[in-house]
Scaffold this motif. Structure first.
Motif, PDB file in Angstrom:
ATOM      1  N   LYS A  44     -55.649  39.811 103.082  1.00 36.55           N
ATOM      2  CA  LYS A  44     -56.987  40.196 103.547  1.00 36.55           C
ATOM      3  C   LYS A  44     -57.411  39.396 104.781  1.00 36.55           C
ATOM      4  O   LYS A  44     -57.931  39.963 105.746  1.00 36.55           O
ATOM      5  N   SER A  62     -56.500  40.332 112.399  1.00 39.50           N
ATOM      6  CA  SER A  62     -55.926  41.385 113.247  1.00 39.50           C
ATOM      7  C   SER A  62     -57.017  42.274 113.837  1.00 39.50           C
ATOM      8  O   SER A  62     -56.918  42.706 114.990  1.00 39.50           O
ATOM      9  N   SER A 101     -55.469  40.523 107.777  1.00 37.17           N
ATOM     10  CA  SER A 101     -55.941  41.836 108.203  1.00 37.17           C
ATOM     11  C   SER A 101     -57.244  41.719 109.005  1.00 37.17           C
ATOM     12  O   SER A 101     -57.419  42.381 110.039  1.00 37.17           O
TER      13      SER A 101
END
Length: 143
Positions: A3, A9, A6
């Motif tokens: 998580k 990103s 992510s």
């Protein structure tokens, strides 16, 4: 992908997209165009929110006292040794900027937005994201 990774990103994608807008239109061109301004603000707001979410998750997983509000997150990360004092202050200001954009706490200072875009200060979001990610990796959180 975990998580936190992510979310980091997403910060990276939004910062790079914003940089592309700045290179194509310039800071003044963005601020003077309603659609471009709102696109830039949205990219920053989403990147900042992802940064907040990653920071909050790291703090919680590392055992910090749950922050009562977003503005408490930088202090928690500084206490954990994830951020230096100046980085925590930057994150606190960044959260404040997001609050103004999202909630309209005070008038949005277009001069400040122009400065952020013109000086590329939005790249600081990625620097903070890198520190948060490194803090997670160091602690084995969100592998």
């Amino acid at each position: 992908m975990g998580k936190i990774e992510s979310l980091i990103s997403l910060v990276k994608r939004n910062v790079e997209t914003l940089d592309g807008l700045v290179k194509r239109h310039g800071a003044r061109g963005i601020v003077e165009d309603y659609v471009l301004l709102n696109a830039a603000l949205h990219l920053m707001q989403v990147a900042i929110q992802a940064l907040i979410d990653a920071a909050s998750r790291l703090a919680a997983e590392a055992g910090a006292e749950p922050p009562a509000k977003y503005s408490d997150i930088p202090r928690a990360l500084a206490q954990l040794g994830v951020l230096e004092a100046d980085e925590a202050a930057l994150l606190r200001r960044t959260i404040g900027f997001r609050n103004v954009v999202v909630h309209g706490y005070g008038a949005l200072d277009l001069g400040l937005v122009t400065e952020i875009l013109d000086r590329g200060l939005y790249w600081d979001l990625l620097k903070l994201a890198s520190r948060i990610y490194a803090g997670a990796v160091k602690r084995g959180i969100d592998p």
